[in-house]
Design a protein around this motif. Structure first.
Motif, PDB file in Angstrom:
ATOM      1  N   ASP A  57      -0.131 -13.824   0.541  1.00 36.28           N
ATOM      2  CA  ASP A  57      -0.981 -13.923  -0.640  1.00 36.28           C
ATOM      3  C   ASP A  57      -1.779 -15.229  -0.653  1.00 36.28           C
ATOM      4  N   ARG A 115       4.840  -4.911   7.545  1.00 32.45           N
ATOM      5  CA  ARG A 115       4.837  -3.438   7.573  1.00 32.45           C
ATOM      6  C   ARG A 115       6.035  -2.887   8.322  1.00 32.45           C
ATOM      7  N   ASN A 140       8.488  -2.495   5.718  1.00 31.18           N
ATOM      8  CA  ASN A 140       8.034  -1.895   4.452  1.00 31.18           C
ATOM      9  C   ASN A 140       6.931  -0.896   4.758  1.00 31.18           C
ATOM     10  N   SER A 165       5.651   1.380   2.770  1.00 27.27           N
ATOM     11  CA  SER A 165       5.101   1.964   1.546  1.00 27.27           C
ATOM     12  C   SER A 165       3.573   2.118   1.662  1.00 27.27           C
ATOM     13  N   ALA A 166       3.055   3.023   0.818  1.00 27.06           N
ATOM     14  CA  ALA A 166       1.606   3.264   0.818  1.00 27.06           C
ATOM     15  C   ALA A 166       0.843   2.015   0.385  1.00 27.06           C
ATOM     16  N   ASP A 167       1.450   1.257  -0.562  1.00 27.43           N
ATOM     17  CA  ASP A 167       0.769   0.032  -1.021  1.00 27.43           C
ATOM     18  C   ASP A 167       0.649  -0.978   0.103  1.00 27.43           C
ATOM     19  N   MET A 168       1.708  -1.137   0.890  1.00 27.59           N
ATOM     20  CA  MET A 168       1.670  -2.094   1.989  1.00 27.59           C
ATOM     21  C   MET A 168       0.662  -1.653   3.048  1.00 27.59           C
ATOM     22  N   ARG A 169       0.638  -0.337   3.316  1.00 25.69           N
ATOM     23  CA  ARG A 169      -0.322   0.157   4.303  1.00 25.69           C
ATOM     24  C   ARG A 169      -1.758  -0.109   3.836  1.00 25.69           C
ATOM     25  N   SER A 170      -2.027   0.160   2.548  1.00 26.22           N
ATOM     26  CA  SER A 170      -3.371  -0.060   2.002  1.00 26.22           C
ATOM     27  C   SER A 170      -3.740  -1.538   2.064  1.00 26.22           C
ATOM     28  N   HIS A 171      -2.748  -2.386   1.737  1.00 27.65           N
ATOM     29  CA  HIS A 171      -2.987  -3.825   1.771  1.00 27.65           C
ATOM     30  C   HIS A 171      -3.276  -4.291   3.201  1.00 27.65           C
ATOM     31  N   ASP A 210     -10.204   6.180   7.515  1.00 30.23           N
ATOM     32  CA  ASP A 210     -10.683   5.185   6.549  1.00 30.23           C
ATOM     33  C   ASP A 210     -12.191   4.973   6.721  1.00 30.23           C
TER      34      ASP A 210
END
Length: 954
Positions: free
Chosen positions: A355, A374, A377, A379-385, A420
Motif C-alpha cells: 500500500d 497472491r 491469497n 481472492s478475486a480482490d487480490m487478483r484485481s489489485h 482484461d
C-alpha cells in the motif's frame, strides 16, 4: 384661440409626416456597416448587442465569412459553444486555409473540454500551415489541458529546438513543465513532479514556483535534510535573501531543531531589525521550543520503544501508522522493512508495504509484492489489485519508453485475466508506440475475439491497418462500424479520413485510377466533401480529362457556390478546355468581389492572355488586340499584354501603333531586353534605321550578347548609304601565254527604292590601256517588282565599245522570281541583241536561278544557258555558290572582248565561289571558273578565271 389650436395641430401633423418620410426614405445600413459596428461593440464587451448586429449583417449577406467568424467568437465569449462551433465550422468549410478560424475552433473545443476535437483541429491547421509558431504553441496548450504531459513534453522539446531564441516559446516550455509538475504533485507522485519541475528549472533556473515545489516535496517525504541543503545552496548565491532565510527558519522549526532556528532568527533580526514578522516570531518560537522539549512527540516515544525493544509489534504499527498519516512514506517504508527483517513473510507487513509503495506511485515494486502475496491469497480482490498494479507499472514503463519492461508487466496482467480490456489496450498501445504493427494487430485480434463489439478496439485496428498501408482492410472495418452505428459522426469522419489518406498516398505514387476510386467513395458517402472534390478536380486535370474535372467542379459549387478557390479552379478547367469566355467571366466576377486580391486579378489577366493567343492562332488579330487591350486597361504595366499587343500590331502591319506600345513598355521596363528589341524591330519595319540602330546599341549596353551585337551591326549597315568596291578579274588560257586582267573601282549609293552605281574598269594591253565606264541602276517599283539597267562605254581597247542591258523582275508566290530582259552589245564592229529570261526559286537557305539567252548576231542566232546555285549562311550575309553554263552569254565579263568570235562555239563552264560579309559592312569574295571551248571537231581550248572582290559600306 381656435386658430392657435389649428396651428399646433398642423405643426404636429407636419412633423409626424416628415419623420415618416425620413424613415421611409432613409437608406438602411449595409452588411459592412453592421459588421464594423459589431466589431466596436465587441471591443467594448457589449457581446449581446454585437451578436444582434452580426445576425442582421448575415441576413443582408449570408456568405459574409468574416462576419460568421466574428459571430462564432462572440458565442465563444458568451459561453454558447454549440452556435460558436456552428459558425466557425461554416467558415472552415468555405475557406480551409483561414488560420484565425482554426484558432477559434481550437479555443471553442478547449473551453467545452472536448480536447480530442481540439487536437483534431490543431493537427488539421498544422497540416495547412506546417511549422507555424502560433499553431504549434496552441497544440502544446491542447496537450496540456488534456493532461497529456508525456507527449506534451516531447512536443515542447521539438518546439524549443525549432524556435530556441523565441521568448514566447521559452515561456510556454517552462509553463508546460510547471503545469505537469503541479499535476503530479497534487496527485502525490513526487518523483514525476520533481522531474518536471527540474526540467522547468533547466531553462529558467530562477523560477520560484519550481524551487518552492521541490522543497515542499522534500518536506512531505520527510527529507528535511535535502530541503535544507537546497535552501543553503540558494543562500550561498544570495546570502542576504529575507525569503530564503525565513524558509530555512521554517524548515528548522519543522524538524524541531529549535537551537539552529533561533540562531537563524537572530541573523534575520540583525539584518532586518525593523521587521515586525521576525520580531513577533521570537517569543512564539521560544515557547514552541519549550513545549517540545517538555512534551516529546509520541512518534519519538514509540521510536524510543522500538530502539529498546525492536520486536514490539504495537510500537512498530504505531510508528508505521504515524508516518503514513504524515505522508512520510519513505519513513513508513523504512519501518516496514525493519519489521520484515525479523518477520519476512508477515502478510500484514507485506500488505502495508504494498500500500505504501502504491501510495508513493512505485507501482512496479508494489506489483512485485502483489505477485508474492497472491501465492497465499487467491481472492478475486487480490487478483484485481494485482492486475491493476501490473497495468499501472506497465504504464510507468511505457511513459519512460521502456517498451520491453512495459510489455512484460501487461503480459503478467493478462496471465491473471486474459480478457482484461485495459491490459490488452495498453499492450496494443505499446506495440503501436514501437510501430510494431504486426504484434499490435495480434493483440487487437485477441482483444476483439474476447470483445467483438468493442468499438475502441475495432477503431484502433482500423488505424493500425491504415498505418501499415492496408487501407482497403482499414476502410472495411470502418465501414462495418458505420453501418452498425450510422448516426455516429466520428465513425463517419474516420472512414472519410481513411479513404482520403489512401487516396493521397496513391496520388503520390501516381496511381491515378486507384486514387480516384478512393475519392469517389468519399463523395459517395459525403457528396459535399470538399477535400475529395478538390482532389478529383486536380486528378482529372492531371490526366488531361478536363470534362470530368469540370463535372466535379460544378458538383462542388452546388454545395459551396461562393467558394473562391473552387470558382478559381473551375475557371482554370474552363481555360484548359479553351472555353475562355466562360473562364474569364468567373475570374472577372472574383476580381470585382475582391479587388485587392492579386491572385484573382492575375487569373483574369492570364485568362485574357490565353483568349487573345487563341484568337491570334485562329487568324483573328482584331479580336486578339481587343482582348489584350482589356488587360492593359486593368494593368497598363502588364508586360505580357504589352508584348502580345506589339506582336499583334506587327501581324496587322500597324507599325506606328506597335511603336507606341513598345515605347510604353520601355517606360515601365527601361532596360528590358525584349521591349528594346521590339522597339528596334518596329523601327526597322518602319525603315527608320537610324533610331533603330541607336536602340540596338542600347540593347548591347545592357545585354551584351553575340546576337544583339550582330543585330546592331545589321541596323547600322542599313544607315550607311554609300559603298566603295574593288574587283579584280584574272583570266588565263592553255592555248596562249597571254593573260587577261581587269581591275575595277566602284562607287554605289543606296536610295530608298534601290541603288545606283558607277564603275571604272581598267585593263592593260600591248596595244594600249583599256578603259571602260559603267552606270548601273537597281530600281524597286513595288515590293514585288523591280528593274535592273546597265550602260557601258569604252575606248575599245580590251573592252566592247558599248553594252546596254535591261531586265525587269517580278516575285510570284512560293518564293519564285521571274525575269525578262534585253541586252545590246557593240564590239569589233559587230552588233548583237539578246533576249533574256530567267526563273529563280528559294528553298530555305538555298537559291537556284536558271537563265536563258537568245542571241541574235546577224546573220546567225545562238542560245546560252546559265545555272547558278547559292547556299546562304549567317542571316544570308555569306554564301557558297556553284555555277554551270552552256554557251557564251552577253553578261559574261571575261569573254565579252571575244564575244563575236565565241558566239557560235560550243562552250561549257563550271565555277564555284565563296562570299563573306563582316558585320554587314565589309564584303570579300573569291570565285573561280573553268571554261572549255570547242574550236573544231577535235580541238578544245580552256580558259581559267579567278575573280576577287572587296566591298565596304560607309
Amino acid at each position: 384661440m381656435m386658430s392657435v389650436f389649428k396651428y399646433i395641430l398642423f405643426s404636429a401633423v407636419l412633423c409626424l409626416s416628415l419623420q415618416t418620410q425620413a424613415q421611409l426614405f432613409k437608406k438602411g445600413k449595409d452588411a459592412d456597416d453592421l459588421y464594423n459596428e459589431a466589431v466596436q461593440e465587441t471591443k467594448q464587451q457589449h457581446y449581446q448587442k454585437a451578436i444582434q448586429l452580426s445576425l442582421q449583417a448575415l441576413e443582408k449577406r449570408p456568405d459574409f465569412t468574416d462576419q460568421e467568424l466574428l459571430l462564432g467568437r462572440l458565442y465563444l465569449l458568451t459561453g454558447n459553444y454549440e452556435p460558436a462551433r456552428k459558425y466557425v465550422k461554416k467558415v472552415l468549410e468555405k475557406d480551409p486555409l483561414y488560420k484565425d478560424a482554426y484558432l477559434y475552433a481550437i479555443n471553442i473545443e478547449i473551453s467545452d473540454k472536448k480536447y480530442e476535437e481540439a487536437a483534431c483541429y490543431v493537427d488539421e491547421a498544422l497540416y495547412h500551415f506546417a511549422g507555424d509558431k502560433d499553431l504549434m504553441l496552441k497544440k502544446l496548450a491542447v496537450l496540456d489541458v488534456a493532461q497529456n504531459f508525456f507527449q506534451g513534453g516531447v512536443y515542447a522539446n521539438s518546439l524549443l529546438e525549432k524556435y530556441s531564441g523565441d521568448t514566447t516559446v521559452q515561456k510556454a516550455y517552462t509553463g508546460h513543465f510547471l503545469l505537469a509538475g503541479r499535476y503530479y504533485q497534487l496527485r502525490g507522485n513526487d518523483l514525476l513532479a520533481q522531474q518536471y519541475y527540474e526540467k522547468a528549472l533547466m531553462l529558467n533556473p530562477g523560477n520560484t514556483e519550481a524551487k518552492d515545489a521541490i522543497t515542499g516535496m522534500y518536506i512531505r517525504s520527510g527529507s528535511y535534510t535535502k530541503a535544507i541543503e537546497q535552501v543553503n545552496a540558494e543562500l550561498a548565491a544570495n546570502p542576504g535573501s529575507y525569503d530564503l532565510m525565513m524558509r530555512k527558519l521554517g524548515l528548522l522549526q519543522d524538524t524541531h531543531d529549535y537551537a539552529e532556528a533561533l540562531n537563524i532568527l537572530q541573523a534575520i533580526l540583525k539584518r532586518y531589525p525593523n521587521d515586525g514578522k521576525a520580531r513577533g516570531m521570537e517569543t512564539s518560537l521560544r515557547m514552541e521550543a519549550a513545549a517540545w522539549y517538555a512534551n516529546v512527540d509520541p512518534y519519538l516515544l514509540y521510536q524510543g520503544i522500538l530502539e529498546k525493544n525492536p520486536g514490539n509489534r504495537e510500537a512498530l504499527d504505531k510508528v508505521i501508522g504515524m508516518s503514513m498519516s504524515r505522508g512520510a512514506y519513505r519513513e513508513a517504508l523504512a519501518w516496514i522493512n525493519r519489521g520484515l527483517k525479523s518477520a519476512p513473510n508477515d502478510q500484514r507487513l507485506l500488505g502495508l508495504k504494498m500500500d505504501v509503495l502504491e501510495s508513493d506511485r512505485k507501482f512496479t515494486e508494489a506489483a512485485a509484492l502483489a505477485e508474492r502475496l497472491r501465492l497465499g491469497n487467491s481472492s478475486a480482490d487480490m487478483r484485481s489489485h494485482f492486475i491493476a498494479l501490473k497495468i499501472a507499472s506497465g504504464r510507468d514503463y511505457l511513459a519512460q519508453q521502456q517498451y520491453d519492461l512495459a510489455l512484460a508487466e501487461f503480459e503478467k496482467a493478462l496471465q491473471a485475466d486474459p480478457s482484461d480490456t485495459t491490459a490488452l489496450d495498453m499492450m496494443a498501445n505499446t506495440y503501436i508506440s514501437q510501430k510494431d504493427h504486426v504484434h499490435a494487430l495480434q493483440v487487437l485480434d485477441k482483444a476483439i475475439a474476447s470483445n467483438p463489439d468493442n468499438v475502441r478496439f475495432l477503431i484502433k485496428k482500423s488505424s493500425v491497418l491504415a498505418d501499415m498501408g492496408q487501407y482497403d482492410e482499414a476502410a472495411e472495418i470502418a465501414e462495418q462500424l458505420l453501418n452498425k452505428y450510422p448516426s455516429d459522426q466520428k465513425l463517419s469522419a474516420n472512414l472519410i479520413d481513411l479513404r482520403l489518406t489512401a487516396g493521397r498516398i496513391l496520388l503520390q505514387s501516381e496511381e491515378y485510377d486507384l486514387a480516384a476510386g478512393e475519392f469517389r467513395e468519399v463523395i459517395a458517402q459525403s457528396p459535399n466533401n470538399l477535400d475529395a472534390l478538390n482532389y478529383l478536380i486536380n486528378l482529372e486535370m492531371a490526366v488531361a480529362q478536363p470534362d470530368s474535372a469540370l463535372l466535379y467542379a460544378n458538383q462542388a459549387l452546388q454545395y459551396y457556390p461562393d467558394n473562391k478557390d473552387l470558382l478559381l479552379k473551375k475557371a482554370s478547367v474552363l481555360t484548359e478546355m479553351k472555353r475562355y469566355d466562360e473562364a474569364n467571366a468567373i475570374t472577372y466576377q472574383l476580381m470585382q468581389r475582391y479587388p485587392f486580391t492579386v491572385k484573382y486579378r492575375t487569373a483574369y489577366t492570364e485568362g485574357l492572355l490565353a483568349s487573345g493567343n487563341a484568337a491570334m492562332k485562329n487568324n483573328s488579330p482584331d479580336s486578339a488586340l481587343t482582348t489584350f487591350k482589356k488587360i492593359l486597361a486593368i494593368n497598363r504595366k502588364d508586360s505580357m499584354a504589352l508584348l502580345y499587343t506589339i506582336n499583334t500590331l506587327h501581324t496587322k502591319k500597324e507599325y506606328d501603333s506597335a511603336l507606341l506600345y513598345a515605347n510604353q513598355g520601355l517606360r515601365y521596363y527601361p532596360t528590358d531586353e525584349i521591349f528594346l528589341q521590339k522597339r528596334a524591330t518596329t523601327l526597322e519595319l518602319l525603315k527608320m534605321y537610324g533610331p533603330a540602330a541607336v536602340t540596338a546599341d542600347s540593347i548591347v549596353l545592357v545585354h551584351n550578347t553575340p546576337a544583339n551585337v550582330d543585330y546592331a551591326d545589321y541596323l547600322h549597315s542599313k544607315v550607311m548609304k554609300d559603298q566603295f568596291g574593288m574587283y579584280y578579274l584574272h583570266s588565263s588560257y592553255d592555248y596562249t601565254d597571254g593573260k587577261y586582267n581587269i581591275a575595277t573601282l566602284e562607287y554605289r549609293h543606296f536610295i530608298k527604292r534601290g541603288s545606283y552605281a558607277a564603275r571604272l574598269n581598267y585593263a592593260g594591253r600591248a596595244q594600249g590601256t583599256g578603259l571602260q565606264g559603267e552606270a548601273e541602276l537597281y530600281y524597286i517599283h513595288n515590293p514585288k517588282l523591280y528593274s535592273y539597267a546597265l550602260a557601258t562605254y569604252s575606248n575599245e581597247v580590251a573592252f566592247a565599245k558599248m553594252r546596254l542591258a535591261y531586265s525587269i523582275f517580278k516575285t510570284f508566290k512560293h518564293n519564285i522570281e521571274g525575269e525578262l530582259g534585253i541586252r545590246y552589245l557593240n564590239a569589233d564592229s559587230s552588233t548583237s541583241i539578246s533576249g533574256v529570261a530567267s526563273i529563280a526559286k528559294t528553298w530555305k537557305d538555298f537559291w537556284v536561278n536558271f537563265r536563258a539567252y537568245y542571241i541574235s548576231q546577224s546573220p546567225k542566232s545562238y542560245t546560252s544557258f546559265n545555272l547558278t546555285t547559292r547556299y546562304y549562311m549567317n542571316r544570308q550575309q555569306d554564301y557558297l555558290s556553284f555555277t554551270a553554263g552552256l554557251g557564251t552569254s552577253p553578261d559574261d565579263r571575261s569573254r565579252l572582248i571575244q564575244f563575236p568570235q565565241l558566239a557560235g562555239l560550243l562552250t561549257r563552264s563550271v565555277g564555284a565561289g565563296y562570299q563573306k560579309t563582316f558585320k554587314y559592312r565589309t564584303t570579300v569574295g573569291l570565285f573561280g571558273t573553268w571554261i572549255n571551248q570547242k574550236i573544231s571537231t577535235s580541238d578544245y581550248q580552256n580558259q581559267y578565271d579567278i575573280y576577287i572582290m572587296l566591298q565596304r559600306k560607309f
